[in-house]
Design a protein around this motif. Structure first.
Motif, PDB file in Angstrom:
ATOM      1  N   ALA A 164     -25.896 -32.495  53.223  1.00 46.64           N
ATOM      2  CA  ALA A 164     -25.491 -31.644  54.338  1.00 46.64           C
ATOM      3  C   ALA A 164     -24.846 -30.357  53.831  1.00 46.64           C
ATOM      4  O   ALA A 164     -25.096 -29.270  54.374  1.00 46.64           O
ATOM      5  N   PHE A 165     -24.009 -30.463  52.818  1.00 43.71           N
ATOM      6  CA  PHE A 165     -23.388 -29.267  52.243  1.00 43.71           C
ATOM      7  C   PHE A 165     -24.466 -28.370  51.635  1.00 43.71           C
ATOM      8  O   PHE A 165     -24.452 -27.143  51.844  1.00 43.71           O
ATOM      9  N   ALA A 166     -25.381 -28.968  50.878  1.00 45.85           N
ATOM     10  CA  ALA A 166     -26.451 -28.186  50.260  1.00 45.85           C
ATOM     11  C   ALA A 166     -27.268 -27.456  51.316  1.00 45.85           C
ATOM     12  O   ALA A 166     -27.569 -26.262  51.167  1.00 45.85           O
ATOM     13  N   LYS A 167     -27.623 -28.141  52.393  1.00 44.13           N
ATOM     14  CA  LYS A 167     -28.421 -27.512  53.449  1.00 44.13           C
ATOM     15  C   LYS A 167     -27.677 -26.353  54.087  1.00 44.13           C
ATOM     16  O   LYS A 167     -28.254 -25.280  54.338  1.00 44.13           O
ATOM     17  N   ALA A 168     -26.375 -26.546  54.340  1.00 43.16           N
ATOM     18  CA  ALA A 168     -25.581 -25.475  54.947  1.00 43.16           C
ATOM     19  C   ALA A 168     -25.526 -24.255  54.036  1.00 43.16           C
ATOM     20  O   ALA A 168     -25.673 -23.110  54.492  1.00 43.16           O
ATOM     21  N   LEU A 170     -27.688 -23.463  51.604  1.00 44.49           N
ATOM     22  CA  LEU A 170     -29.027 -22.885  51.506  1.00 44.49           C
ATOM     23  C   LEU A 170     -29.379 -22.098  52.754  1.00 44.49           C
ATOM     24  O   LEU A 170     -29.991 -21.021  52.682  1.00 44.49           O
ATOM     25  N   ASP A 171     -28.987 -22.607  53.914  1.00 37.74           N
ATOM     26  CA  ASP A 171     -29.265 -21.907  55.174  1.00 37.74           C
ATOM     27  C   ASP A 171     -28.570 -20.551  55.236  1.00 37.74           C
ATOM     28  O   ASP A 171     -29.056 -19.622  55.884  1.00 37.74           O
ATOM     29  N   MET A 172     -27.438 -20.435  54.556  1.00 39.12           N
ATOM     30  CA  MET A 172     -26.734 -19.148  54.497  1.00 39.12           C
ATOM     31  C   MET A 172     -27.406 -18.183  53.529  1.00 39.12           C
ATOM     32  O   MET A 172     -27.129 -16.989  53.546  1.00 39.12           O
ATOM     33  N   PRO A 198     -34.822 -26.848  47.182  1.00 42.25           N
ATOM     34  CA  PRO A 198     -36.000 -26.015  46.911  1.00 42.25           C
ATOM     35  C   PRO A 198     -35.897 -25.411  45.521  1.00 42.25           C
ATOM     36  O   PRO A 198     -34.845 -24.887  45.138  1.00 42.25           O
ATOM     37  N   LEU A 199     -36.968 -25.466  44.774  1.00 44.56           N
ATOM     38  CA  LEU A 199     -36.938 -25.003  43.393  1.00 44.56           C
ATOM     39  C   LEU A 199     -36.614 -23.517  43.277  1.00 44.56           C
ATOM     40  O   LEU A 199     -36.079 -23.081  42.253  1.00 44.56           O
ATOM     41  N   ASP A 200     -36.918 -22.740  44.314  1.00 44.34           N
ATOM     42  CA  ASP A 200     -36.656 -21.302  44.225  1.00 44.34           C
ATOM     43  C   ASP A 200     -35.209 -20.933  44.491  1.00 44.34           C
ATOM     44  O   ASP A 200     -34.850 -19.762  44.501  1.00 44.34           O
ATOM     45  N   ARG A 201     -34.337 -21.944  44.678  1.00 52.35           N
ATOM     46  CA  ARG A 201     -32.907 -21.678  44.868  1.00 52.35           C
ATOM     47  C   ARG A 201     -32.061 -22.418  43.847  1.00 52.35           C
ATOM     48  O   ARG A 201     -30.852 -22.571  44.019  1.00 52.35           O
ATOM     49  N   LEU A 202     -32.689 -22.888  42.790  1.00 50.51           N
ATOM     50  CA  LEU A 202     -32.028 -23.713  41.779  1.00 50.51           C
ATOM     51  C   LEU A 202     -31.580 -22.873  40.590  1.00 50.51           C
ATOM     52  O   LEU A 202     -32.342 -22.072  40.051  1.00 50.51           O
ATOM     53  N   LEU A 203     -30.329 -23.084  40.169  1.00 49.03           N
ATOM     54  CA  LEU A 203     -29.803 -22.505  38.937  1.00 49.03           C
ATOM     55  C   LEU A 203     -29.245 -23.630  38.075  1.00 49.03           C
ATOM     56  O   LEU A 203     -28.950 -24.727  38.577  1.00 49.03           O
ATOM     57  N   ILE A 204     -29.090 -23.359  36.774  1.00 49.38           N
ATOM     58  CA  ILE A 204     -28.477 -24.335  35.883  1.00 49.38           C
ATOM     59  C   ILE A 204     -27.346 -23.663  35.108  1.00 49.38           C
ATOM     60  O   ILE A 204     -27.344 -22.451  34.908  1.00 49.38           O
TER      61      ILE A 204
END
Length: 265
Positions: A164-168, A170-172, A198-204
């Motif tokens: 839920a935190f991740a979705k919130a 990402l939605d921002m 989503p892979l296009d929003r992933l950092l390491i």
């Protein structure tokens, strides 16, 4: 190939006398970019020295963030202002932070932390640069403040929260950065959350010198270990570590180029 989106270079005691050795190790590990994170105002110049060293090494690009960690003293957090943060300028200032809310270590100065967090977000907006968000034991307040300040450009660093935190976030429009924690045996739940990102929003990141990934647990962490984070995520996504490195590096470039500065009337 690999980008370490969050590291504390000035805390790497093993390389204080020979910083070039770290850059050599990064180059050998194919880590071509790293963002050195500032947590206190007096850290600016020591970090800038790392940035200048990186400029002398064509194979390693080092940039920095500017800001105050939420665990600083209350007076400093309360007095920080947009103008102070914006005074740190330059092409190698890539982001603002790390900022955010941390009620785990100190829940007695919530108002000061929130003031500092909002100040960082406003400065980042004016500069057109991303915000680096630290959150610990402050789930609801972190999301509420990000929404209230209309934050759309930044990183949730060292992510350990739920779907839920991740979705919130990402939605921002924010990116999610995963550290060596994702490689720990006890982190299966985090890997399940990561699988849905989503892979296009992933950092390491390494968050070095902390949180060394498997198989380096128990040692001081460093940017040359970020490929191990990619390796842990490769198993999650069914890709190679190199592919995760390339994807997350491109994402980091996309993040830095996301927003133009706001021109005030």
């Amino acid at each position: 190939m690999y980008t370490d989106s969050h590291c504390h270079l000035i805390y790497l005691d093993n390389y204080k006398d020979n910083p070039s050795q770290l850059l050599q190790r990064m180059q050998e590990a194919k880590v071509s970019r790293a963002m050195a994170i500032m947590c206190r105002l007096d850290e600016y110049e020591p970090i800038a020295q790392w940035v200048r060293l990186g400029e002398q090494t064509a194979a390693v690009d080092i940039g920095m963030s500017v800001g105050l960690h939420p665990c600083q003293d209350e007076q400093t957090l309360s007095s920080i202002c947009v103008e102070k943060l914006l005074s740190y300028d330059g092409d190698k200032v890539w982001a603002f932070g790390e900022t955010g809310l941390d009620y785990h270590w100190d829940d007695t100065k919530k108002a000061a932390q929130k003031h500092s967090f909002a100040t960082h977000i406003e400065a980042a907006k004016q500069a057109g640069k991303p915000i680096v968000v630290h959150t610990r034991s402050a789930y609801d307040d972190t999301l509420d403040l990000l929404k209230a300040e209309k934050c759309e450009h930044g990183i949730i660093h060292c992510f350990t929260e739920d779907d839920a935190f991740a979705k919130a976030a990402l939605d921002m429009g924010l990116y999610i950065s995963l550290s060596g924690i994702v490689s720990f045996n006890k982190s299966q739940q985090l890997r399940e959350v990561a699988k849905k990102l989503p892979l296009d929003r992933l950092l390491i990141e390494t968050d070095s010198p902390y949180l060394a990934p498997v198989p380096k647990r128990g040692k001081d962490n460093e940017p040359s270990y970020v490929p191990y984070v990619a390796q842990a995520l490769a198993a999650v996504y069914g890709k190679t570590a190199e592919e995760i490195g390339q994807i997350s590096s491109q994402n980091f470039i996309n993040l830095l180029n996301q927003v133009k500065p706001v021109i005030k009337a």
